[in-house]
Design a protein around this motif. Structure first.
Motif, PDB file in Angstrom:
ATOM      1  N   MET A 193       0.837  -1.201   0.000  1.00 47.47           N
ATOM      2  CA  MET A 193       0.000   0.000   0.000  1.00 47.47           C
ATOM      3  C   MET A 193       0.872   1.252   0.000  1.00 47.47           C
ATOM      4  O   MET A 193       1.912   1.291   0.656  1.00 47.47           O
ATOM      5  N   SER A 194       0.444   2.271  -0.730  1.00 44.42           N
ATOM      6  CA  SER A 194       1.182   3.525  -0.770  1.00 44.42           C
ATOM      7  C   SER A 194       0.890   4.341   0.485  1.00 44.42           C
ATOM      8  O   SER A 194      -0.271   4.562   0.834  1.00 44.42           O
ATOM      9  N   LEU A 195       1.937   4.780   1.155  1.00 43.29           N
ATOM     10  CA  LEU A 195       1.760   5.647   2.309  1.00 43.29           C
ATOM     11  C   LEU A 195       1.477   7.078   1.875  1.00 43.29           C
ATOM     12  O   LEU A 195       0.774   7.818   2.563  1.00 43.29           O
ATOM     13  N   LEU A 196       2.024   7.458   0.722  1.00 48.25           N
ATOM     14  CA  LEU A 196       1.766   8.792   0.177  1.00 48.25           C
ATOM     15  C   LEU A 196       1.252   8.652  -1.247  1.00 48.25           C
ATOM     16  O   LEU A 196       1.907   8.035  -2.089  1.00 48.25           O
ATOM     17  N   THR A 197       0.081   9.207  -1.488  1.00 50.44           N
ATOM     18  CA  THR A 197      -0.510   9.191  -2.827  1.00 50.44           C
ATOM     19  C   THR A 197      -0.882  10.617  -3.210  1.00 50.44           C
ATOM     20  O   THR A 197      -1.608  11.298  -2.478  1.00 50.44           O
ATOM     21  N   ILE A 198      -0.376  11.068  -4.343  1.00 52.26           N
ATOM     22  CA  ILE A 198      -0.683  12.399  -4.858  1.00 52.26           C
ATOM     23  C   ILE A 198      -1.431  12.211  -6.172  1.00 52.26           C
ATOM     24  O   ILE A 198      -0.909  11.586  -7.104  1.00 52.26           O
ATOM     25  N   GLN A 199      -2.648  12.742  -6.222  1.00 55.17           N
ATOM     26  CA  GLN A 199      -3.511  12.508  -7.374  1.00 55.17           C
ATOM     27  C   GLN A 199      -3.812  13.817  -8.105  1.00 55.17           C
ATOM     28  O   GLN A 199      -4.477  14.706  -7.563  1.00 55.17           O
ATOM     29  N   ASN A 200      -3.278  13.954  -9.328  1.00 59.71           N
ATOM     30  CA  ASN A 200      -3.598  15.082 -10.202  1.00 59.71           C
ATOM     31  C   ASN A 200      -3.542  16.416  -9.458  1.00 59.71           C
ATOM     32  O   ASN A 200      -4.457  17.235  -9.522  1.00 59.71           O
TER      33      ASN A 200
END
Length: 254
Positions: A1-8
């Motif tokens: 699982m990603s601990l940091l996700t940046i979306q658009n």
């Protein structure tokens, strides 16, 4: 699982009066170190400040997820308590604010967020002295005012000390190598490497490949004009060092 996700992610900077980030996407899984490299004006520091929730940096589109939870509505201090840490390129001085009191207050705020009991003064000092020894820091740091009169190297070691004590989920290092001589750079890098763990992720923002000789990244991303234009393994940083930003970015555009 990603601990940091940046979306658009789209973001503007008040002082600049314009948009800086233009649809940035990024995922940093637990246990990994990702490096962000790019030329001046690419948006590297803006990304770090936007993630941390600094005033004057406004998200106009997209989302930021910390351990699967959106933090867009959270203030900077709440983001920190949730496990996001930002090591500044230029740490600010806080005259009159005692370093030991500052650190203990921060540590206990994080412990309270996790449902843990506060550390007593003696418990905190024992923990702080252990971590300071690892960073070759003398104990007189604890009697000084935060960053006041610190050399560049001392400020960066103090940032790593804070990270070691706070044990964040995601640590963002904004050009931590800036202004460091080789000995200080090695000590800071060793401090970061000691904290690498399967339940933690790092985002290392840097201009130069030299820091990545000591903090080995899993993935390297090239940021240009507010978005990631190229990603690869550690060899991408070496390619950048050899070719320079202009040639590499022209190749990416082609």
């Amino acid at each position: 699982m990603s601990l940091l996700t940046i979306q658009n992610l789209h973001a503007t900077v008040e002082d600049a009066g314009k948009a800086i980030l233009h649809g940035l996407n990024l995922e940093v899984p637990a246990g990994q170190v990702h490096a962000i490299m790019g030329p001046n004006g690419a948006g590297k520091s803006t990304l770090g400040y936007t993630l941390a929730g600094r005033e004057g940096y406004t998200v106009t589109g997209g989302d930021i997820l910390l351990d699967g939870e959106s933090i867009l509505e959270a203030e900077a201090d709440e983001r920190a308590r949730k496990g996001l840490f930002l090591a500044f390129q230029y740490p600010v001085e806080l005259p009159g604010v005692n370093t030991a009191a500052f650190l203990r207050t921060a540590v206990n705020a994080h412990r309270a967020e996790r449902g843990e009991s506060e550390l007593s003064a003696l418990e905190f000092l024992k923990l702080a002295r252990t971590e300071m020894k690892n960073l070759s820091m003398s104990e007189d740091f604890l009697t000084r005012s935060v960053n006041t009169g610190f050399s560049g190297g001392e400020k960066k070691r103090f940032e790593i000390l804070q990270m070691a004590l706070l044990q964040p989920k995601v640590a963002v290092l904004d050009e931590t190598d800036s202004g460091l001589d080789i000995d200080a750079l090695k000590i800071v890098a060793e401090g970061v490497n000691r904290l690498r763990a399967q339940n933690r992720a790092f985002l290392v923002i840097t201009h130069y490949q030299r820091l990545l000789e000591y903090i080995k990244p899993d993935v390297v991303h090239i940021l240009s004009a507010g978005k990631i234009v190229k990603s690869g393994g550690p060899e991408l940083a070496l390619q950048l060092e050899a070719e320079g930003y202009e040639n590499l970015l022209n190749g990416a555009a082609a």
